[in-house]
Design an enzyme around this catalytic site. Structure first.
Site, PDB file in Angstrom:
ATOM      1  N   LYS A 199       0.868  -1.185   0.000  1.00 58.25           N
ATOM      2  CA  LYS A 199       0.000   0.000   0.000  1.00 58.25           C
ATOM      3  C   LYS A 199       0.901   1.230   0.000  1.00 58.25           C
ATOM      4  CE  LYS A 199      -3.678   2.423   2.397  1.00 58.25           C
ATOM      5  NZ  LYS A 199      -4.692   2.377   3.444  1.00 58.25           N
ATOM      6  N   ARG A 209     -10.880   9.821   1.401  1.00 58.43           N
ATOM      7  CA  ARG A 209     -10.782  10.539   2.677  1.00 58.43           C
ATOM      8  C   ARG A 209     -11.877  11.592   2.791  1.00 58.43           C
ATOM      9  NH1 ARG A 209      -4.141  11.039   2.720  1.00 58.43           N
ATOM     10  NH2 ARG A 209      -3.748   8.787   2.733  1.00 58.43           N
ATOM     11  N   LYS A 221       1.225  10.063   5.616  1.00 58.42           N
ATOM     12  CA  LYS A 221       1.288   8.665   6.048  1.00 58.42           C
ATOM     13  C   LYS A 221       2.578   7.977   5.598  1.00 58.42           C
ATOM     14  CE  LYS A 221      -3.755   8.090   6.472  1.00 58.42           C
ATOM     15  NZ  LYS A 221      -4.897   7.160   6.304  1.00 58.42           N
ATOM     16  N   GLU A 237       7.389  -6.945   1.807  1.00 59.28           N
ATOM     17  CA  GLU A 237       6.058  -6.949   2.438  1.00 59.28           C
ATOM     18  C   GLU A 237       5.301  -8.233   2.088  1.00 59.28           C
ATOM     19  OE1 GLU A 237       4.797  -4.990   4.605  1.00 59.28           O
ATOM     20  OE2 GLU A 237       5.876  -3.090   4.508  1.00 59.28           O
ATOM     21  N   LYS A 252      -2.081  -1.578  -3.852  1.00 55.86           N
ATOM     22  CA  LYS A 252      -2.949  -0.398  -3.818  1.00 55.86           C
ATOM     23  C   LYS A 252      -2.124   0.867  -3.900  1.00 55.86           C
ATOM     24  CE  LYS A 252      -6.115   1.910  -0.755  1.00 55.86           C
ATOM     25  NZ  LYS A 252      -6.709   1.957   0.549  1.00 55.86           N
ATOM     26  N   SER A 278     -10.171   5.304  -5.050  1.00 56.56           N
ATOM     27  CA  SER A 278     -11.120   6.408  -5.244  1.00 56.56           C
ATOM     28  C   SER A 278     -10.647   7.427  -6.277  1.00 56.56           C
ATOM     29  CB  SER A 278     -11.387   7.084  -3.902  1.00 56.56           C
ATOM     30  OG  SER A 278     -10.174   7.545  -3.320  1.00 56.56           O
ATOM     31  N   TYR A 317     -14.926   0.734  -7.228  1.00 50.49           N
ATOM     32  CA  TYR A 317     -16.188   1.467  -7.110  1.00 50.49           C
ATOM     33  C   TYR A 317     -17.029   1.303  -8.374  1.00 50.49           C
ATOM     34  CZ  TYR A 317     -13.569   3.249  -3.215  1.00 50.49           C
ATOM     35  OH  TYR A 317     -12.820   3.310  -2.063  1.00 50.49           O
TER      36      TYR A 317
HETATM   37  C1  PBG Z   1      -7.736   3.451   5.408  1.00 54.25           C
HETATM   38  C2  PBG Z   1      -7.943   3.241   3.955  1.00 54.25           C
HETATM   39  C3  PBG Z   1      -7.703   4.145   2.900  1.00 54.25           C
HETATM   40  C4  PBG Z   1      -8.207   3.555   1.744  1.00 54.25           C
HETATM   41  C5  PBG Z   1      -8.694   2.295   2.100  1.00 54.25           C
HETATM   42  N1  PBG Z   1      -8.511   2.102   3.471  1.00 54.25           N
HETATM   43  C6  PBG Z   1      -7.170   5.532   2.903  1.00 54.25           C
HETATM   44  C7  PBG Z   1      -5.847   5.812   3.435  1.00 54.25           C
HETATM   45  O1  PBG Z   1      -5.029   4.949   3.694  1.00 54.25           O
HETATM   46  O2  PBG Z   1      -5.596   7.012   3.652  1.00 54.25           O
HETATM   47  C8  PBG Z   1      -8.216   4.200   0.386  1.00 54.25           C
HETATM   48  C9  PBG Z   1      -9.247   3.706  -0.584  1.00 54.25           C
HETATM   49  C10 PBG Z   1      -9.481   4.559  -1.774  1.00 54.25           C
HETATM   50  O3  PBG Z   1      -8.833   5.605  -1.997  1.00 54.25           O
HETATM   51  O4  PBG Z   1     -10.369   4.195  -2.550  1.00 54.25           O
HETATM   52  N2  PBG Z   1      -6.605   2.964   5.990  1.00 54.25           N
END
Ligand code: PBG
Length: 331
Positions: A199, A209, A221, A237, A252, A278, A317
């Site tokens: 990720k 968010r 992050k 990982e 991701k 997203s 989505y």
């Molecule tokens: C939370 C989480 C996130 C997403 C899925 N779980 C956001 C982040 O890590 O800030 C993102 C999903 C998306 O953008 O569609 N830990």
């Protein structure tokens, strides 16, 4: 070369729809897709997510209707995320493992009503955290091992509701092993873990968010999510998640990381999931609204590219819209 003579003419295998279909190498089917859903507290609530046209935050009753509609279209897997009001957030994400909180109560209802559906959840502190981070914050730092305790409680509370797959999305070290151990110890040996393995600290998460009001209150992050420049780190990982007991490895975001999807597919044996996030959804929708792209065709091409890169499963989505299109083309 004599006139007309050319032994290899690749265009022959593209000359008709029948032949094109016969030699097609990759397919996307609705069965490959997981549909993320945003849940809010209350009754009969449906509010649009501004940066994600077509996507809504839904209260539990409407989530049940939505799942029913999706199941009728052949979408059978759902990843449910809670949008939590500010008043419930605190430093330790205590609502995340409170069995009376609306998220856990709704999960239970969903599994009761649709035992045959595959329900996935999210394990991370951010939706419930006053700091908007995935882990415990102390003096501006994100503490790893202290966070594991909370993730463990969250995992058990979610498992209690009867869900099928837990999705640790937090990127703390050792969390897959910690959660697996706790699940086993408590008799949840059949609950799966889809680990957010690679990720990345990505700018493509912003619409999500917005949907959850979960943006970090300070900083970024980058001390836990991966550097987008890194490839080999994804293998580290993946190796850890595999030995720690993950059932699926996830990459991701998806589109800017197709090479990472391919890398994990080739180098590891577990099924690979990719999260078409997203921001990837928002870009296609926005360009479609402006009339610059054909949204449906770009959606199909996008999902196909993620499958071709090596993903077995896609969180997207677009799941419902894709299923609708598939249904229409069958008629
Ligand atoms: C939370 C989480 C996130 C997403 C899925 N779980 C956001 C982040 O890590 O800030 C993102 C999903 C998306 O953008 O569609 N830990």
């Amino acid at each position: 070369m004599r006139e007309n003579r050319m032994p290899r003419r690749p265009r022959r295998n593209r000359k008709s729809q029948v032949i094109r279909d016969m030699v097609e190498e990759t397919q996307v089917t609705t069965a490959d897709l997981i549909f993320p859903i945003f849940l809010v507290e209350g009754q009969n609530k449906k509010t649009p997510v501004a940066s994600m046209p077509g996507i809504f935050r839904l209260s539990g009753d409407l989530v049940l209707n939505e799942i029913e509609a999706c199941m009728n279209l052949g979408v059978r897997a759902f990843d449910i995320f809670p949008a939590v009001e500010e008043q419930y957030k605190d430093k330790t994400a205590s609502k995340s493992y409170d069995p009376d909180f609306f998220y856990l109560k709704t999960l239970k209802e969903v599994k009761k009503r649709f035992p045959e559906a595959c329900i996935m959840t999210d394990i991370a502190m951010d939706p419930y955290s006053a700091d908007g981070h995935d882990g415990v914050v102390s003096e501006g730092r994100i503490l790893n091992d202290e966070t594991l305790t909370i993730l463990g409680r969250m995992a058990l509370a979610q498992a209690e509701t009867g869900v099928d797959i837990l999705g640790p999305s937090d990127m703390m070290d050792g969390r897959v092993g910690y959660i697996r151990d706790l699940l086993d110890e408590n008799g949840f040996t059949d609950v799966s873990i889809m680990s957010y393995t690679a990720k990345y600290a990505s700018a493509f998460y912003n619409p999500f968010r917005d949907a959850l009001d979960s943006a970090p209150k300070f900083g970024d992050k980058k001390t836990y999510q991966m550097n987008p420049a890194n490839r080999k780190e994804a293998l580290i990982e993946a190796e850890l998640d595999t030995v720690e007991g993950a059932d699926f490895l996830m990459v991701k975001p998806a589109l800017a990381y197709l090479d990472i999807i391919r890398l994990l597919k080739d180098e590891t044996s577990l099924p690979i999931a990719a999260y078409n996030v997203s921001g990837e959804y928002a870009m296609i929708k926005a360009a479609h609204e402006k009339g610059w792209l054909d949204g449906d065709r770009v959606m199909k091409e996008t999902l196909l590219s993620i499958r071709r890169a090596g993903a077995d499963v896609i969180l997207t989505y677009f799941a419902k819209a894709f299923a609708q299109l598939q249904k229409q083309s069958e008629i």
